[in-house]
Enzyme design. Structure first.
Site, PDB file in Angstrom:
ATOM      1  N   HIS A  22      -9.467   1.412   4.466  1.00 24.51           N
ATOM      2  CA  HIS A  22      -8.207   1.583   5.212  1.00 24.51           C
ATOM      3  C   HIS A  22      -8.422   2.554   6.371  1.00 24.51           C
ATOM      4  O   HIS A  22      -9.200   3.505   6.259  1.00 24.51           O
ATOM      5  CB  HIS A  22      -7.124   2.106   4.270  1.00 24.51           C
ATOM      6  CG  HIS A  22      -5.775   2.100   4.910  1.00 24.51           C
ATOM      7  ND1 HIS A  22      -5.329   3.128   5.711  1.00 24.51           N
ATOM      8  CD2 HIS A  22      -4.792   1.170   4.900  1.00 24.51           C
ATOM      9  CE1 HIS A  22      -4.114   2.825   6.157  1.00 24.51           C
ATOM     10  NE2 HIS A  22      -3.765   1.651   5.676  1.00 24.51           N
TER      11      HIS A  22
ATOM     12  N   ASN B  16       0.872  -1.178   0.000  1.00 30.08           N
ATOM     13  CA  ASN B  16       0.000   0.000   0.000  1.00 30.08           C
ATOM     14  C   ASN B  16       0.908   1.227   0.000  1.00 30.08           C
ATOM     15  O   ASN B  16       1.455   1.589   1.030  1.00 30.08           O
ATOM     16  CB  ASN B  16      -0.891  -0.031   1.254  1.00 30.08           C
ATOM     17  CG  ASN B  16      -1.691   1.254   1.414  1.00 30.08           C
ATOM     18  OD1 ASN B  16      -1.804   2.043   0.475  1.00 30.08           O
ATOM     19  ND2 ASN B  16      -2.249   1.455   2.594  1.00 30.08           N
TER      20      ASN B  16
ATOM     21  N   LYS C   4       0.191   4.294  -0.443  1.00 29.38           N
ATOM     22  CA  LYS C   4      -0.416   5.537   0.068  1.00 29.38           C
ATOM     23  C   LYS C   4      -0.087   6.688  -0.891  1.00 29.38           C
ATOM     24  O   LYS C   4      -0.019   6.475  -2.093  1.00 29.38           O
ATOM     25  CB  LYS C   4       0.045   5.793   1.496  1.00 29.38           C
ATOM     26  CG  LYS C   4      -0.130   4.540   2.376  1.00 29.38           C
ATOM     27  CD  LYS C   4       0.129   4.756   3.827  1.00 29.38           C
ATOM     28  CE  LYS C   4      -0.110   3.445   4.567  1.00 29.38           C
ATOM     29  NZ  LYS C   4       0.033   3.546   5.996  1.00 29.38           N
TER      30      LYS C   4
ATOM     31  N   SER D 124       3.274  -1.876  10.429  1.00 26.75           N
ATOM     32  CA  SER D 124       4.728  -1.949  10.677  1.00 26.75           C
ATOM     33  C   SER D 124       5.307  -3.336  10.417  1.00 26.75           C
ATOM     34  O   SER D 124       6.245  -3.763  11.085  1.00 26.75           O
ATOM     35  CB  SER D 124       5.055  -1.461  12.091  1.00 26.75           C
ATOM     36  OG  SER D 124       4.669  -0.102  12.230  1.00 26.75           O
TER      37      SER D 124
ATOM     38  N   GLU E  62      -6.736   4.957   7.450  1.00 29.87           N
ATOM     39  CA  GLU E  62      -6.515   6.379   7.133  1.00 29.87           C
ATOM     40  C   GLU E  62      -7.741   6.969   6.438  1.00 29.87           C
ATOM     41  O   GLU E  62      -8.069   8.143   6.628  1.00 29.87           O
ATOM     42  CB  GLU E  62      -5.248   6.528   6.276  1.00 29.87           C
ATOM     43  CG  GLU E  62      -4.000   6.384   7.136  1.00 29.87           C
ATOM     44  CD  GLU E  62      -2.805   5.775   6.418  1.00 29.87           C
ATOM     45  OE1 GLU E  62      -2.757   5.810   5.175  1.00 29.87           O
ATOM     46  OE2 GLU E  62      -1.919   5.252   7.122  1.00 29.87           O
TER      47      GLU E  62
ATOM     48  N   GLU F 101      -5.567  -4.662  10.518  1.00 28.00           N
ATOM     49  CA  GLU F 101      -4.518  -3.677  10.749  1.00 28.00           C
ATOM     50  C   GLU F 101      -4.832  -2.913  12.037  1.00 28.00           C
ATOM     51  O   GLU F 101      -5.630  -1.961  12.014  1.00 28.00           O
ATOM     52  CB  GLU F 101      -4.454  -2.684   9.588  1.00 28.00           C
ATOM     53  CG  GLU F 101      -4.164  -3.329   8.256  1.00 28.00           C
ATOM     54  CD  GLU F 101      -3.583  -2.333   7.269  1.00 28.00           C
ATOM     55  OE1 GLU F 101      -2.450  -2.529   6.841  1.00 28.00           O
ATOM     56  OE2 GLU F 101      -4.267  -1.336   6.951  1.00 28.00           O
TER      57      GLU F 101
ATOM     58  N   GLY G 201       2.321   2.530  10.652  1.00 27.54           N
ATOM     59  CA  GLY G 201       3.275   3.620  10.481  1.00 27.54           C
ATOM     60  C   GLY G 201       3.927   4.074  11.771  1.00 27.54           C
ATOM     61  O   GLY G 201       4.589   5.110  11.809  1.00 27.54           O
TER      62      GLY G 201
END
Ligand code: PGA
Length: 254
Positions: A94, A9, A11, A208, A96, A162, A168
């Protein structure tokens, strides 16, 4: 036996030129057989990526999709626009998108349905925040996030667990935390789709994931691959994770 999937991904990283350079380098790697690999660049880089990946074993995914096929939806992209240029899968829901752009369980599900109707494979993201984990709500959150997935076609669905606190941040779920969440999600999937479908559905871990922890996470019984952010942006760590997935599938988890 579930075939592992390693999805990158990207991003909002990599220009069109950088996408091309990365994919040429990835194609030059001697990647092991037995692992599905998908790269998910930004929308603008998808056409160039599709041309480079044509005829290769590496799949191409988008990072979002709208639920309507056309209309007055400024800045959105429809599923048919993705399939037309050779995109095979799409990330939906996702964290985000959920935390920064107002995505809800309902809108994520609508996107996933439209994507599947158009023939796309859906990588559907779920996971709890740190507050939710600390409050003991992890399983309740996963239950809520998966509650209505039964309307989807399980044969074109991949789940991605996730934990938001691991994305991140450099902080990863421990193998115990990851395995118990994945096992819980698989039980949920069995309720929604039946035991056989749940056994064949892939559940990716994301947050991560990197070469240093890939073997221990990808070797877990209910972890069938990874959705990789930071470590997917350079060919070497991404390839190392793909190799770790192959090792785990071959029973070599060292
Ligand atoms: P990360 O991102 O690997 O950088 O934690 C994972 C993701 O957001 O899918």
């Amino acid at each position: 036996m579930r075939r592992p999937l390693i999805a990158g991904n990207w991003k909002m990283h990599k220009t069109v030129a950088e996408t091309g350079a990365f994919l040429e380098d990835l194609l030059a790697e001697d990647l092991p057989p037995g692992v599905d690999v998908v790269c998910c660049p930004t929308f603008v880089a998808l056409p160039a990526a599709a041309m480079i990946l044509t005829g290769s074993e590496i799949g191409l995914g988008a990072q979002n999709v709208h639920w309507e096929s056309s209309g007055a939806f400024t800045a959105e992209v429809a599923a048919q626009m993705l399939t037309e240029i050779g995109v095979g899968s799409v990330i939906v829901g996702h964290s985000e998108r959920r935390t920064l752009f107002g995505e809800t369980d309902e809108s994520a599900l609508a996107r996933a349905r439209a994507a599947q109707v158009a023939g796309l494979e859906v990588i559907y993201c779920i996971g709890e925040t740190l507050d939710e984990r600390d409050g003991g709500d992890t399983f309740a959150i996963l239950e809520r996030q998966t509650a209505n997935l039964g309307v989807l076609d399980p044969s074109h669905l991949v789940l991605a667990y996730e934990p938001v606190w691991a994305i991140g941040t450099g902080r990863t779920a421990t193998p115990t935390q990851a395995q118990e969440a994945h096992a819980f999600v698989r039980l949920r999937l069995a309720k929604l789709f039946g035991g056989d479908a749940a056994e064949s559905l892939r559940i990716l871990y994301g947050g991560s994931l990197k070469p240093a922890n890939a073997h221990e996470l990808l070797g877990l019984a209910d972890v069938d691959g990874g959705l990789i952010g930071g470590a997917s942006l350079d060919v070497q760590p991404f390839s190392a994770i793909i190799r770790a997935a192959a090792d785990c599938a071959n029973g070599d988890e060292s």
